[in-house]
Motif scaffolding. Structure first.
Motif, mmCIF file in Angstrom:
data_model
loop_
_atom_site.group_PDB
_atom_site.id
_atom_site.type_symbol
_atom_site.label_atom_id
_atom_site.label_comp_id
_atom_site.label_asym_id
_atom_site.label_seq_id
_atom_site.Cartn_x
_atom_site.Cartn_y
_atom_site.Cartn_z
ATOM 1 N N VAL A 1 43.492 48.982 29.856
ATOM 2 C CA VAL A 1 44.537 49.212 30.849
ATOM 3 C C VAL A 1 44.745 50.719 30.977
ATOM 4 N N CYS A 2 44.805 51.185 32.217
ATOM 5 C CA CYS A 2 44.972 52.618 32.438
ATOM 6 C C CYS A 2 45.740 52.858 33.736
ATOM 7 N N ARG A 3 46.465 53.966 33.769
ATOM 8 C CA ARG A 3 47.232 54.317 34.966
ATOM 9 C C ARG A 3 46.288 54.561 36.150
ATOM 10 N N GLY A 4 46.708 54.099 37.310
ATOM 11 C CA GLY A 4 45.916 54.274 38.523
ATOM 12 C C GLY A 4 45.879 52.995 39.327
ATOM 13 N N LYS A 5 45.213 53.047 40.459
ATOM 14 C CA LYS A 5 45.077 51.847 41.281
ATOM 15 C C LYS A 5 43.710 51.730 41.944
ATOM 16 N N GLU A 6 42.777 52.573 41.527
ATOM 17 C CA GLU A 6 41.426 52.510 42.075
ATOM 18 C C GLU A 6 40.512 51.731 41.136
ATOM 19 N N ILE A 7 39.728 50.831 41.702
ATOM 20 C CA ILE A 7 38.746 50.089 40.928
ATOM 21 C C ILE A 7 37.629 51.065 40.535
ATOM 22 N N PRO A 8 37.231 51.127 39.255
ATOM 23 C CA PRO A 8 36.169 52.053 38.838
ATOM 24 C C PRO A 8 34.896 51.865 39.653
ATOM 25 N N ILE A 9 34.202 52.954 39.888
ATOM 26 C CA ILE A 9 33.036 52.948 40.770
ATOM 27 C C ILE A 9 31.905 52.088 40.229
ATOM 28 N N TRP A 10 31.858 51.884 38.909
ATOM 29 C CA TRP A 10 30.748 51.109 38.339
ATOM 30 C C TRP A 10 30.860 49.616 38.606
ATOM 31 N N GLY B 1 27.226 37.895 31.358
ATOM 32 C CA GLY B 1 28.620 37.659 31.690
ATOM 33 C C GLY B 1 29.069 38.569 32.813
ATOM 34 N N PHE B 2 30.380 38.809 32.879
ATOM 35 C CA PHE B 2 30.950 39.591 33.969
ATOM 36 C C PHE B 2 32.036 40.520 33.438
ATOM 37 N N ALA B 3 32.145 41.665 34.065
ATOM 38 C CA ALA B 3 33.307 42.528 33.878
ATOM 39 C C ALA B 3 34.203 42.315 35.085
ATOM 40 N N LEU B 4 35.494 42.178 34.853
ATOM 41 C CA LEU B 4 36.459 41.920 35.912
ATOM 42 C C LEU B 4 37.499 43.025 35.939
ATOM 43 N N CYS B 5 37.994 43.320 37.123
ATOM 44 C CA CYS B 5 38.966 44.395 37.268
ATOM 45 C C CYS B 5 39.955 44.049 38.379
ATOM 46 N N VAL B 6 41.217 44.401 38.163
ATOM 47 C CA VAL B 6 42.221 44.134 39.184
ATOM 48 C C VAL B 6 43.353 45.153 39.084
ATOM 49 N N PHE B 7 43.858 45.521 40.236
ATOM 50 C CA PHE B 7 45.081 46.318 40.320
ATOM 51 C C PHE B 7 46.170 45.390 40.827
ATOM 52 N N VAL B 8 47.200 45.178 39.984
ATOM 53 C CA VAL B 8 48.270 44.238 40.296
ATOM 54 C C VAL B 8 49.574 44.997 40.492
ATOM 55 N N SER C 1 55.167 34.908 42.918
ATOM 56 C CA SER C 1 55.015 35.591 44.205
ATOM 57 C C SER C 1 55.331 37.079 44.128
ATOM 58 N N TYR C 2 56.102 37.496 43.116
ATOM 59 C CA TYR C 2 56.445 38.911 42.999
ATOM 60 C C TYR C 2 55.214 39.774 42.700
ATOM 61 N N MET C 3 54.259 39.172 41.993
ATOM 62 C CA MET C 3 53.038 39.886 41.642
ATOM 63 C C MET C 3 51.979 39.684 42.714
ATOM 64 N N LYS C 4 51.158 40.716 42.900
ATOM 65 C CA LYS C 4 50.133 40.634 43.933
ATOM 66 C C LYS C 4 48.901 41.420 43.495
ATOM 67 N N ALA C 5 47.737 40.790 43.639
ATOM 68 C CA ALA C 5 46.473 41.482 43.384
ATOM 69 C C ALA C 5 46.145 42.329 44.610
ATOM 70 N N GLU C 6 46.302 43.648 44.470
ATOM 71 C CA GLU C 6 46.120 44.552 45.613
ATOM 72 C C GLU C 6 44.652 44.892 45.858
ATOM 73 N N SER C 7 43.879 44.963 44.784
ATOM 74 C CA SER C 7 42.442 45.221 44.889
ATOM 75 C C SER C 7 41.770 44.667 43.643
ATOM 76 N N CYS C 8 40.466 44.422 43.739
ATOM 77 C CA CYS C 8 39.787 43.763 42.631
ATOM 78 C C CYS C 8 38.309 44.110 42.633
ATOM 79 N N GLY C 9 37.653 43.783 41.531
ATOM 80 C CA GLY C 9 36.230 44.037 41.428
ATOM 81 C C GLY C 9 35.588 43.172 40.366
ATOM 82 N N ILE C 10 34.276 43.016 40.470
ATOM 83 C CA ILE C 10 33.503 42.287 39.470
ATOM 84 C C ILE C 10 32.143 42.941 39.323
#
Length: 248
Positions: free
Chosen positions: A106-115, A140-147, A231-240
């Motif tokens: 977990v890290c501060r920010g809202k951009e999905i890592p480029i990799w 397997g898979f690496a998953l990423c989300v900005f919530v 409903s208060y939470m929202k996945a704003e961007s994501c990656g796999i």
């Protein structure tokens, strides 16, 4: 395995930097309001793989963490996840559904890592599947989300579920679901206005594919849909990012 618990690092403590850490060192840095620098641990990442274990590096409510440190954290997350994907399953009686070492970053920010090879704005992302995609060394898979909206939600509901859906012949079928528990207590304090990106891993469940091998081999595309329980939470961007042998 060392554990660094750096909760409530108030300005009076003046913790401004974390040095290079060993690969098996877990870190939970919450409310470290003076923390600016997290050094790269790339040298350490070449060691310790003979003793794989669960790994977490959580940095929540660390508002001064600089861009270089955030890049270090996320770049090393990629190396850690890909290395851990190649190790043998852990013999843990209490975790039969998660035999592979779990990674939690977990890290501060809202951009999905480029990799992350597949990423998208919103709560879902599409994936192209190569022929015999499940027979080509897929670990397997690496998953990423900005919530967003996490701070206003009770601990019990701070989670995200990622559903992996395979598409073929105009139909869709869920292959697996990955539940991620959002860590940290600092969301209760002063996290309003701050954004955090979450990264974790999910082992490929080949036994599930084997049950319907003739069906899944026809699939040419898939999608991952991220759901939040309230409903208060929202996945704003994501990656796999699919993890294949030979790319570690």
């Amino acid at each position: 395995m060392a554990v660094g618990d750096l909760k409530n690092c108030l300005p009076a403590v003046s913790l401004q930097s974390i040095p290079e850490l060993p690969v098996l060192c877990n870190v939970q840095a919450e409310d470290c309001t003076s923390l600016k620098i997290v050094s790269s641990s790339r040298t350490a990442l070449t060691q310790g793989w003979d003793k794989p274990n669960y790994c977490y590096r959580v940095f929540t409510n660390c508002p001064k963490l600089d861009n270089n440190s955030r890049s270090n954290i996320m770049d090393e997350a990629q190396i850690t996840i890909m290395r851990m994907a190649t190790v043998a399953p852990l013999k843990d009686y209490f975790l039969p559904h998660h035999p592979w070492p779990q990674i939690n970053i977990v890290c501060r920010g809202k951009e999905i890592p480029i990799w992350f090879s597949y990423q998208n704005e919103g709560s879902s992302v599409d994936i192209e599947l190569c022929p015999d995609w499940f027979r080509t060394g897929l670990f397997g898979f690496a998953l990423c989300v900005f919530v967003s909206g996490v701070s206003g939600v009770h601990h019990d509901f701070r989670s995200v579920r990622a559903n992996f859906i395979v598409k073929f012949k105009g139909e869709s079928q869920e292959l697996f679901s990955s539940k991620y528990i959002i860590p940290g207590n600092s969301y209760d304090n002063n996290c309003d206005g701050q954004h955090h990106v979450h990264v974790w891993n999910e082992a490929f469940r080949s036994e599930e594919v084997a049950k319907n091998c003739d069906v899944y081999k026809l699939a040419k595309e898939a999608s991952v849909v991220f759901f939040c329980p309230v409903s208060y939470m929202k996945a704003e961007s994501c990656g796999i990012c699919p993890l294949y042998a030979g790319r570690c």
